[in-house]
Design an enzyme around this catalytic site. Structure first.
Site, PDB file in Angstrom:
ATOM      1  N   MET A  26       0.418  -1.159   0.156  1.00  0.00           N
ATOM      2  CA  MET A  26      -0.199   0.163  -0.382  1.00  0.00           C
ATOM      3  C   MET A  26       1.006   1.205   0.123  1.00  0.00           C
ATOM      4  O   MET A  26       0.340   2.553   0.035  1.00  0.00           O
ATOM      5  CB  MET A  26      -0.670   0.476   1.189  1.00  0.00           C
ATOM      6  N   HIS A  30       9.210   1.684   3.136  1.00  0.00           N
ATOM      7  CA  HIS A  30      10.558   1.117   3.682  1.00  0.00           C
ATOM      8  C   HIS A  30      11.044  -0.352   4.282  1.00  0.00           C
ATOM      9  O   HIS A  30      10.774  -0.880   3.527  1.00  0.00           O
ATOM     10  CB  HIS A  30       9.756   1.024   5.568  1.00  0.00           C
ATOM     11  N   GLY A  32      11.280  -2.594   5.478  1.00  0.00           N
ATOM     12  CA  GLY A  32      10.284  -4.249   5.300  1.00  0.00           C
ATOM     13  C   GLY A  32      10.156  -4.197   4.211  1.00  0.00           C
ATOM     14  O   GLY A  32       9.986  -5.283   3.203  1.00  0.00           O
ATOM     15  N   HIS A  33       9.402  -3.424   3.182  1.00  0.00           N
ATOM     16  CA  HIS A  33       9.203  -3.650   1.903  1.00  0.00           C
ATOM     17  C   HIS A  33      10.261  -4.339   0.941  1.00  0.00           C
ATOM     18  O   HIS A  33      10.177  -5.555  -0.071  1.00  0.00           O
ATOM     19  CB  HIS A  33       8.200  -2.333   1.419  1.00  0.00           C
ATOM     20  N   GLN A  57     -10.181  -2.728   2.842  1.00  0.00           N
ATOM     21  CA  GLN A  57      -9.978  -3.124   3.941  1.00  0.00           C
ATOM     22  C   GLN A  57      -9.516  -2.446   5.168  1.00  0.00           C
ATOM     23  O   GLN A  57      -9.130  -2.741   5.820  1.00  0.00           O
ATOM     24  CB  GLN A  57      -8.336  -3.714   3.837  1.00  0.00           C
ATOM     25  N   GLY A 145       4.766 -10.576   3.924  1.00  0.00           N
ATOM     26  CA  GLY A 145       5.547 -10.234   5.638  1.00  0.00           C
ATOM     27  C   GLY A 145       5.010 -10.312   6.680  1.00  0.00           C
ATOM     28  O   GLY A 145       3.774 -10.648   6.657  1.00  0.00           O
ATOM     29  N   GLN A 151      -2.913 -11.661   8.237  1.00  0.00           N
ATOM     30  CA  GLN A 151      -2.687 -11.352   7.244  1.00  0.00           C
ATOM     31  C   GLN A 151      -2.054 -12.963   6.386  1.00  0.00           C
ATOM     32  O   GLN A 151      -2.773 -12.726   4.320  1.00  0.00           O
ATOM     33  CB  GLN A 151      -2.206 -10.025   6.386  1.00  0.00           C
TER      34      GLN A 151
END
Ligand code: AMP
Length: 279
Positions: A26, A30, A32-33, A57, A145, A151
């Site tokens: 989305m 950062h 993490g992505h 969502q 992740g 999720q």
């Protein structure tokens, strides 16, 4: 990197590819992505990303309206990462028949516990966007992740429902954290200085559980973990220890089960989630 807004244009470009890794996001990217993109780059010939803030969502209007948008920076980061295609679709492009009267997915009990309980409708929204994006990209591997533990399970379910032949492999990547332990999240950008300081308590509380879960009875342990949050001015929605395979709440230590501790809590108005596998 090729930027596309139209689903059918991307589909056409990917038609001749046979090794596609896909990282849906989305935006407000950062590290993490980017760890997902890096993994995909290693394991596939072509990496596709999407940036799409999926209205379906969000169960809180304000959360949707205030979701961080940093699209120019995102494009630059993806360009530098080696990602080959970036899909930037409109809502109309993802939901061509509109967002009302969409069918429901049979997600079972997973939909009504933990995040599902506190965010009604959230996982149906996740299921819709994942299904649609998979249909456009048809990746060999889908990178997600572990930060969003529940999720990941929902997405596995969506794959089971929509991709029964298993042509897309789900690759779950570890949570990337800030040096002080806070799990990276796009929503962290919305924390003010004081809230950012408080938010450390989520990972602190999870680490405490991880250190103590073999020796402290779970009800007592969960109370202590809640205290860590509350002492730091963070308001928990839940702190739970669950079976990592099905998210069933586990009331006492059993060494034959894979366990995960999960937290959702608010620092100021910002709701954050985090989790930690225990064994
Ligand atoms: P989002 O943009 O929040 O929808 O996240 C897109 C993908 O990045 C999801 O699969 C997330 O689970 C994953 N992700 C988000 N934060 C992290 C993190 N700190 N470490 C690893 N993956 C993450």
């Amino acid at each position: 990197m090729i930027l596309l807004k139209k689903a059918n244009e991307l589909r056409r470009m990917l038609e001749s590819e046979n090794s596609i890794g896909f990282v849906p996001t989305m935006g407000a990217l950062h590290a993490g992505h980017l760890s997902l993109v890096e993994r995909s780059m290693i394991e596939n010939k072509v990496t596709v990303c999407s940036v799409f803030i999926n209205p379906l969502q969000f169960n809180e209007k304000l959360d949707f309206e205030q979701y961080p948008v940093t699209i120019e920076k995102d494009i630059m980061l993806l360009e530098n990462s080696g990602c080959k295609y970036l899909l930037l679709p409109t809502v109309q492009e993802i939901y061509p028949t509109g967002i009302d009267n969409l069918p429901r997915y049979e997600l079972g009990g997973l939909e009504t516990i933990l995040e599902g309980k506190f965010r009604p409708g959230h996982f149906q929204g996740v299921a819709h966007v994942v299904h649609r994006l998979l249909d456009i990209v048809r990746p060999n591997r889908l990178y997600v992740g572990e930060k969003d533990f529940q999720q990941c399970m929902i997405i596995r379910k969506v794959l089971d429902i929509t991709n029964p032949g298993g042509s897309t492999e789900l690759v779950i990547c570890p949570t990337v954290r800030e040096p002080d332990g806070l799990a990276m999240s796009s929503r962290n950008a919305r924390l003010n200085e004081e809230e950012r300081e408080k938010a450390r308590a989520l990972s602190e509380s999870l680490s405490y559980i991880k250190n103590q879960f073999r020796s402290t009875p779970f009800p007592e342990l969960l109370r202590q973990a809640q205290n860590i949050l509350e002492k730091n001015g963070v308001k928990p929605d839940y702190v739970e220890i669950a079976d990592a395979d099905n998210l069933e709440i586990v009331p006492a230590y059993a060494d034959n089960r894979r366990l995960v501790a999960l937290i959702a809590a608010r620092a100021g108005d910002i709701r954050l989630i985090d989790n930690m596998p225990l064994n």
